[in-house]
Design a protein around this motif. Structure first.
Motif, PDB file in Angstrom:
ATOM      1  N   MET A  17       0.832  -1.204   0.000  1.00 39.41           N
ATOM      2  CA  MET A  17       0.000   0.000   0.000  1.00 39.41           C
ATOM      3  C   MET A  17       0.873   1.263   0.000  1.00 39.41           C
ATOM      4  O   MET A  17       0.565   2.229  -0.695  1.00 39.41           O
ATOM      5  CB  MET A  17      -0.948  -0.018   1.194  1.00 39.41           C
ATOM      6  N   LYS A  18       1.967   1.258   0.773  1.00 38.48           N
ATOM      7  CA  LYS A  18       2.876   2.407   0.790  1.00 38.48           C
ATOM      8  C   LYS A  18       3.514   2.609  -0.579  1.00 38.48           C
ATOM      9  O   LYS A  18       3.675   3.741  -1.039  1.00 38.48           O
ATOM     10  CB  LYS A  18       3.972   2.193   1.830  1.00 38.48           C
ATOM     11  N   TYR A  19       3.881   1.509  -1.204  1.00 41.21           N
ATOM     12  CA  TYR A  19       4.508   1.571  -2.527  1.00 41.21           C
ATOM     13  C   TYR A  19       3.542   2.174  -3.544  1.00 41.21           C
ATOM     14  O   TYR A  19       3.908   3.082  -4.295  1.00 41.21           O
ATOM     15  CB  TYR A  19       4.933   0.163  -2.938  1.00 41.21           C
ATOM     16  N   GLN A  20       2.316   1.681  -3.581  1.00 38.64           N
ATOM     17  CA  GLN A  20       1.319   2.205  -4.515  1.00 38.64           C
ATOM     18  C   GLN A  20       1.017   3.671  -4.230  1.00 38.64           C
ATOM     19  O   GLN A  20       0.807   4.462  -5.159  1.00 38.64           O
ATOM     20  CB  GLN A  20       0.041   1.358  -4.485  1.00 38.64           C
ATOM     21  N   ARG A  21       1.001   4.035  -2.956  1.00 32.17           N
ATOM     22  CA  ARG A  21       0.769   5.439  -2.581  1.00 32.17           C
ATOM     23  C   ARG A  21       1.915   6.326  -3.068  1.00 32.17           C
ATOM     24  O   ARG A  21       1.704   7.448  -3.515  1.00 32.17           O
ATOM     25  CB  ARG A  21       0.601   5.549  -1.064  1.00 32.17           C
ATOM     26  N   ALA A  22       3.149   5.803  -2.998  1.00 36.09           N
ATOM     27  CA  ALA A  22       4.302   6.563  -3.487  1.00 36.09           C
ATOM     28  C   ALA A  22       4.221   6.755  -4.999  1.00 36.09           C
ATOM     29  O   ALA A  22       4.527   7.833  -5.512  1.00 36.09           O
ATOM     30  CB  ALA A  22       5.600   5.858  -3.107  1.00 36.09           C
ATOM     31  N   VAL A  23       3.805   5.717  -5.726  1.00 34.82           N
ATOM     32  CA  VAL A  23       3.635   5.828  -7.181  1.00 34.82           C
ATOM     33  C   VAL A  23       2.560   6.867  -7.497  1.00 34.82           C
ATOM     34  O   VAL A  23       2.750   7.736  -8.355  1.00 34.82           O
ATOM     35  CB  VAL A  23       3.287   4.456  -7.805  1.00 34.82           C
ATOM     36  N   GLN A  24       1.443   6.788  -6.813  1.00 36.32           N
ATOM     37  CA  GLN A  24       0.360   7.756  -7.036  1.00 36.32           C
ATOM     38  C   GLN A  24       0.803   9.172  -6.672  1.00 36.32           C
ATOM     39  O   GLN A  24       0.469  10.139  -7.360  1.00 36.32           O
ATOM     40  CB  GLN A  24      -0.860   7.379  -6.212  1.00 36.32           C
ATOM     41  N   GLY A  25       1.566   9.286  -5.594  1.00 33.55           N
ATOM     42  CA  GLY A  25       2.044  10.600  -5.164  1.00 33.55           C
ATOM     43  C   GLY A  25       2.978  11.227  -6.179  1.00 33.55           C
ATOM     44  O   GLY A  25       2.863  12.416  -6.495  1.00 33.55           O
ATOM     45  N   LEU A  26       3.913  10.441  -6.712  1.00 29.86           N
ATOM     46  CA  LEU A  26       4.815  10.985  -7.719  1.00 29.86           C
ATOM     47  C   LEU A  26       4.055  11.321  -8.998  1.00 29.86           C
ATOM     48  O   LEU A  26       4.331  12.336  -9.638  1.00 29.86           O
ATOM     49  CB  LEU A  26       5.950  10.009  -8.016  1.00 29.86           C
ATOM     50  N   GLY A  27       3.070  10.502  -9.352  1.00 29.54           N
ATOM     51  CA  GLY A  27       2.224  10.828 -10.496  1.00 29.54           C
ATOM     52  C   GLY A  27       1.498  12.149 -10.294  1.00 29.54           C
ATOM     53  O   GLY A  27       1.402  12.962 -11.226  1.00 29.54           O
ATOM     54  N   SER A  28       1.022  12.387  -9.088  1.00 30.62           N
ATOM     55  CA  SER A  28       0.342  13.644  -8.780  1.00 30.62           C
ATOM     56  C   SER A  28       1.289  14.831  -8.865  1.00 30.62           C
ATOM     57  O   SER A  28       0.917  15.902  -9.352  1.00 30.62           O
ATOM     58  CB  SER A  28      -0.262  13.581  -7.374  1.00 30.62           C
ATOM     59  N   VAL A  29       2.517  14.649  -8.400  1.00 28.95           N
ATOM     60  CA  VAL A  29       3.511  15.728  -8.485  1.00 28.95           C
ATOM     61  C   VAL A  29       3.822  16.050  -9.938  1.00 28.95           C
ATOM     62  O   VAL A  29       3.897  17.224 -10.318  1.00 28.95           O
ATOM     63  CB  VAL A  29       4.800  15.343  -7.718  1.00 28.95           C
ATOM     64  N   LEU A  30       3.990  15.020 -10.758  1.00 27.37           N
ATOM     65  CA  LEU A  30       4.247  15.250 -12.179  1.00 27.37           C
ATOM     66  C   LEU A  30       3.095  16.005 -12.834  1.00 27.37           C
ATOM     67  O   LEU A  30       3.312  16.919 -13.638  1.00 27.37           O
ATOM     68  CB  LEU A  30       4.491  13.927 -12.896  1.00 27.37           C
ATOM     69  N   LEU A  31       1.874  15.630 -12.488  1.00 27.71           N
ATOM     70  CA  LEU A  31       0.713  16.336 -13.042  1.00 27.71           C
ATOM     71  C   LEU A  31       0.623  17.767 -12.530  1.00 27.71           C
ATOM     72  O   LEU A  31       0.289  18.679 -13.286  1.00 27.71           O
ATOM     73  CB  LEU A  31      -0.571  15.573 -12.708  1.00 27.71           C
ATOM     74  N   ALA A  32       0.911  17.979 -11.255  1.00 30.83           N
ATOM     75  CA  ALA A  32       0.833  19.324 -10.681  1.00 30.83           C
ATOM     76  C   ALA A  32       1.835  20.273 -11.341  1.00 30.83           C
ATOM     77  O   ALA A  32       1.538  21.448 -11.563  1.00 30.83           O
ATOM     78  CB  ALA A  32       1.072  19.265  -9.182  1.00 30.83           C
ATOM     79  N   PHE A  33       3.020  19.754 -11.660  1.00 28.32           N
ATOM     80  CA  PHE A  33       4.035  20.576 -12.305  1.00 28.32           C
ATOM     81  C   PHE A  33       3.971  20.516 -13.831  1.00 28.32           C
ATOM     82  O   PHE A  33       4.819  21.088 -14.508  1.00 28.32           O
ATOM     83  CB  PHE A  33       5.434  20.169 -11.827  1.00 28.32           C
ATOM     84  N   LYS A  34       2.972  19.794 -14.340  1.00 30.89           N
ATOM     85  CA  LYS A  34       2.773  19.642 -15.775  1.00 30.89           C
ATOM     86  C   LYS A  34       4.034  19.143 -16.459  1.00 30.89           C
ATOM     87  O   LYS A  34       4.532  19.728 -17.414  1.00 30.89           O
ATOM     88  CB  LYS A  34       2.290  20.951 -16.402  1.00 30.89           C
ATOM     89  N   ARG A  35       4.531  18.027 -15.952  1.00 30.44           N
ATOM     90  CA  ARG A  35       5.741  17.411 -16.487  1.00 30.44           C
ATOM     91  C   ARG A  35       5.455  15.985 -16.923  1.00 30.44           C
ATOM     92  O   ARG A  35       4.847  15.213 -16.188  1.00 30.44           O
ATOM     93  CB  ARG A  35       6.855  17.373 -15.445  1.00 30.44           C
ATOM     94  N   LYS A  36       5.885  15.660 -18.113  1.00 31.83           N
ATOM     95  CA  LYS A  36       5.806  14.286 -18.613  1.00 31.83           C
ATOM     96  C   LYS A  36       7.244  13.817 -18.795  1.00 31.83           C
ATOM     97  O   LYS A  36       7.960  14.325 -19.663  1.00 31.83           O
ATOM     98  CB  LYS A  36       5.064  14.224 -19.944  1.00 31.83           C
TER      99      LYS A  36
END
Length: 103
Positions: A17-36
């Motif tokens: 669960m922590k691992y999946q949360r970390a993946v989701q969190g980094l995905g959210s950061v990438l989206l927030a900064f509009k970075r692909k």
């Protein structure tokens, strides 16, 4: 800082669960900064970093509509495994007062 067992097959439900949360969190950061990330680099000897990079790549590829940013500069995502960090322990003060403060 997340701590995982060496093999993903041995992870507990909480670690997964922590691992999946970390993946989701980094995905959210990438989206927030509009970075692909056009390139995702990771430590060759770290299976956790390799799996994490694959999960992020999978997220970016499956959510193409979300990661479609116009005029986005090249982005490099670098994933490091803190278990291989030789410098951080040297930055800790080894005085009695510092150790008491850590408690």
């Amino acid at each position: 800082s997340l701590k995982f067992s060496t093999s993903r097959a041995r992870w507990s439900r909480g670690e997964e669960m922590k691992y999946q949360r970390a993946v989701q969190g980094l995905g959210s950061v990438l989206l927030a900064f509009k970075r692909k990330p056009l390139q995702i680099r990771y430590q060759r000897k770290s299976n956790t970093a390799m799996n994490f990079a694959r999960e992020i790549r999978h997220l970016v590829e499956t959510e193409k509509e979300l990661f479609d940013f116009r005029g986005n500069p090249n982005t490099l995502l670098l994933i490091l495994d803190r278990r291989d960090d030789p410098i951080t322990p040297l930055l800790t003060q080894w005085t009695y007062q510092a150790m008491v403060h850590e408690l």
